[in-house]
Design an enzyme around this catalytic site. Structure first.
Site, PDB file in Angstrom:
ATOM      1  N   LYS A 200     -36.664  -1.471   8.705  1.00 52.80           N
ATOM      2  CA  LYS A 200     -36.108  -0.222   8.431  1.00 52.80           C
ATOM      3  C   LYS A 200     -35.566   0.356   9.873  1.00 52.80           C
ATOM      4  O   LYS A 200     -35.751  -0.616  10.766  1.00 52.80           O
ATOM      5  CB  LYS A 200     -37.213   0.660   7.727  1.00 52.80           C
ATOM      6  CG  LYS A 200     -37.712   0.597   6.344  1.00 52.80           C
ATOM      7  CD  LYS A 200     -36.428   0.662   5.559  1.00 52.80           C
ATOM      8  CE  LYS A 200     -36.718   0.729   4.027  1.00 52.80           C
ATOM      9  NZ  LYS A 200     -37.270  -0.768   3.502  1.00 52.80           N
TER      10      LYS A 200
HETATM   11  C1  LIG Z   1     -35.127   2.954  -1.183  1.00 49.85           C
HETATM   12  C2  LIG Z   1     -36.580   2.392  -1.205  1.00 49.85           C
HETATM   13  N1  LIG Z   1     -37.713   3.375  -1.421  1.00 49.85           N
HETATM   14  C3  LIG Z   1     -39.026   3.077  -1.056  1.00 49.85           C
HETATM   15  C4  LIG Z   1     -38.900   1.741  -0.373  1.00 49.85           C
HETATM   16  C5  LIG Z   1     -40.507   1.373  -0.230  1.00 49.85           C
HETATM   17  O1  LIG Z   1     -40.949   1.636   1.263  1.00 49.85           O
HETATM   18  P1  LIG Z   1     -42.539   1.024   1.815  1.00 49.85           P
HETATM   19  O2  LIG Z   1     -42.225  -0.439   1.728  1.00 49.85           O
HETATM   20  O3  LIG Z   1     -42.628   1.678   2.985  1.00 49.85           O
HETATM   21  O4  LIG Z   1     -43.341   1.406   0.687  1.00 49.85           O
HETATM   22  C6  LIG Z   1     -37.960   0.881   0.157  1.00 49.85           C
HETATM   23  C7  LIG Z   1     -38.500  -0.301   0.670  1.00 49.85           C
HETATM   24  O5  LIG Z   1     -38.025  -1.179   1.121  1.00 49.85           O
HETATM   25  C8  LIG Z   1     -36.930   1.121  -0.299  1.00 49.85           C
HETATM   26  O6  LIG Z   1     -35.845   0.599   0.006  1.00 49.85           O
END
Ligand SMILES: Cc1ncc(COP(=O)(O)O)c(C=O)c1O
Length: 389
Positions: free
Chosen positions: A189
């Site tokens: 990210k």
């Molecule tokens: C659009 C979206 N939502 C949610 C997430 C989930 O994030 P996390 O891995 O921090 O839980 C991601 C992760 O890649 C994502 O791309």
């Protein structure tokens, strides 16, 4: 540079840009002896709250945890529906299932790839309790239009801002607009803590409940219990979760946040490099320009491959780029086509044509503040060569 040979070293998709400050802060955290949730998490939360300009920011171990807690604090559960985009990561819809509610998909706008406000309005039923827009690739959703639908039906807005830390809509930071907003600090990210997330809201009562539920549902966090402030026995107020961020993660986050704007400027430069080289390519569609009133967080540079005219599938295009030593990503295969959602909720191909069109053709090219202009030039050369072969 267009006549450069094949790149010698594999270019990893989504490699994080970690500086010496982060490394020194992690070492200092290790030396401090406080590895769990403590003063660095507190500082990171406050810095992030100020950056976004919202009332409260609660640090968590993922964006998924944030989305889950957001739905829980809204009291969403069995019998309720939450509307979201099918063009997203599994977690966005999984959390709706986790609270016992039903995910409902509405198609995306083909130009922005974000939830189409008109499709959203058509998907609302008396069971709708919340909408969950996703700021895909870092492009802010049309929040005025989405909020209008939400307010008309009296439903909450929980934003998935996993890609969109730096995004702004009509001058307002994403994270200060809807009822609750979840951010991701996963390794690929814009802001990286290894694993991590943040949930923002202006509602003090929700923030307090989220803080408690993120740490077992107990009344006081460990830092206060064992600090010099004196011993406080704890009480279980809710059957909570283990969703807290640690000081080791916050040590990274504090410095990643401080460098967020300069890293964005580097990705904006890479974005312009891609646009200048690829926007006119007859076999590609590059990202549409962002509304000049808004700010795109430049998380993913996604191109649509004209698979029919190129004579190759999107997957084949990715395989050929890999042979050129260029890593790529897919964001995303629409969720209604994934096994669980298709089987349990009966979704079929053809229901969300814009998301499917994009899902069949989209490829994300490497975009990271760690890349050099030469790296980006290598990607451009490889893309051209694969398409011309
Ligand atoms: C659009 C979206 N939502 C949610 C997430 C989930 O994030 P996390 O891995 O921090 O839980 C991601 C992760 O890649 C994502 O791309």
């Amino acid at each position: 540079m267009g006549d450069r040979g094949r790149r010698l070293e594999f270019l990893i998709f989504g490699s994080p840009a970690i500086g010496e400050e982060e490394i020194a802060e992690v070492v200092a955290t290790l030396r401090s002896g406080w590895l769990g949730t403590g003063p660095r998490v507190q500082r990171f939360e406050e810095d992030f709250r100020v950056y976004v300009g919202c009332g409260h920011a609660v640090a968590l171990n993922s964006c998924t945890a944030g989305l889950h807690l957001a739905l829980e604090v809204l009291g969403i559960g069995p019998g309720d529906e939450v509307i979201t985009s099918p063009l997203t990561f599994s977690a966005t819809a999984n959390v709706i299932v986790h609270v016992g509610a039903t995910p409902v998909f509405a198609d995306v706008d083909p130009r922005t790839m974000n939830l189409d406000p008109e499709a959203l309005a058509r998907a609302v039923t008396p069971r709708t309790k919340a909408i969950l827009p996703v700021h895909l690739a870092g492009r802010p959703c049309d929040m005025d239009a989405l909020l209008q639908v939400a307010r008309r039906h009296g439903v909450a807005v929980v934003e998935d801002a996993a890609h969109a830390v730096e995004a702004r809509y009509r001058g307002r930071s994403v994270g200060s607009i809807g009822d609750l907003t979840a951010f991701s600090f996963y390794v690929t990210k814009n802001l990286v803590t290894g694993e991590g997330g943040m949930l923002t809201t202006d509602n003090a009562a929700w923030a307090e409940e989220i803080r408690i539920k993120a740490l077992h549902g107990i009344s006081r966090d460990a830092w206060k219990r064992y600090s010099a402030e004196g011993f406080q026995p704890y009480d279980t107020l809710f059957p909570g979760y283990k969703y807290n961020m640690t000081d080791l993660q916050a040590a990274l986050g504090i410095h990643q946040l401080a460098r967020l704007e300069s890293n964005l400027a580097i990705r904006e430069r890479h974005w312009r490099q891609y646009d200048a080289a690829l926007a006119d390519h007859p076999l590609l569609t590059t990202p549409s320009p962002v509304d000049p009133r808004d700010r795109h967080a430049r998380h993913l540079y996604t191109v649509l491959v004209d698979t029919e005219r190129a004579g190759m599938s999107r997957n084949e295009f990715m395989v050929r780029l890999k042979a050129e030593n260029i890593g790529t990503g897919i964001h995303f295969t629409p969720l209604h086509l994934h096994s669980y959602y298709a089987k349990t909720l009966g979704f079929r191909r053809g229901q969300f044509p814009a998301a499917e069109f994009i899902g069949d053709r989209t490829v994300s090219l490497p975009l990271s503040a760690k890349l050099t202009d030469e790296d980006v030039e290598d990607v451009i050369t490889a893309v051209r060569r694969v398409l011309e072969a």
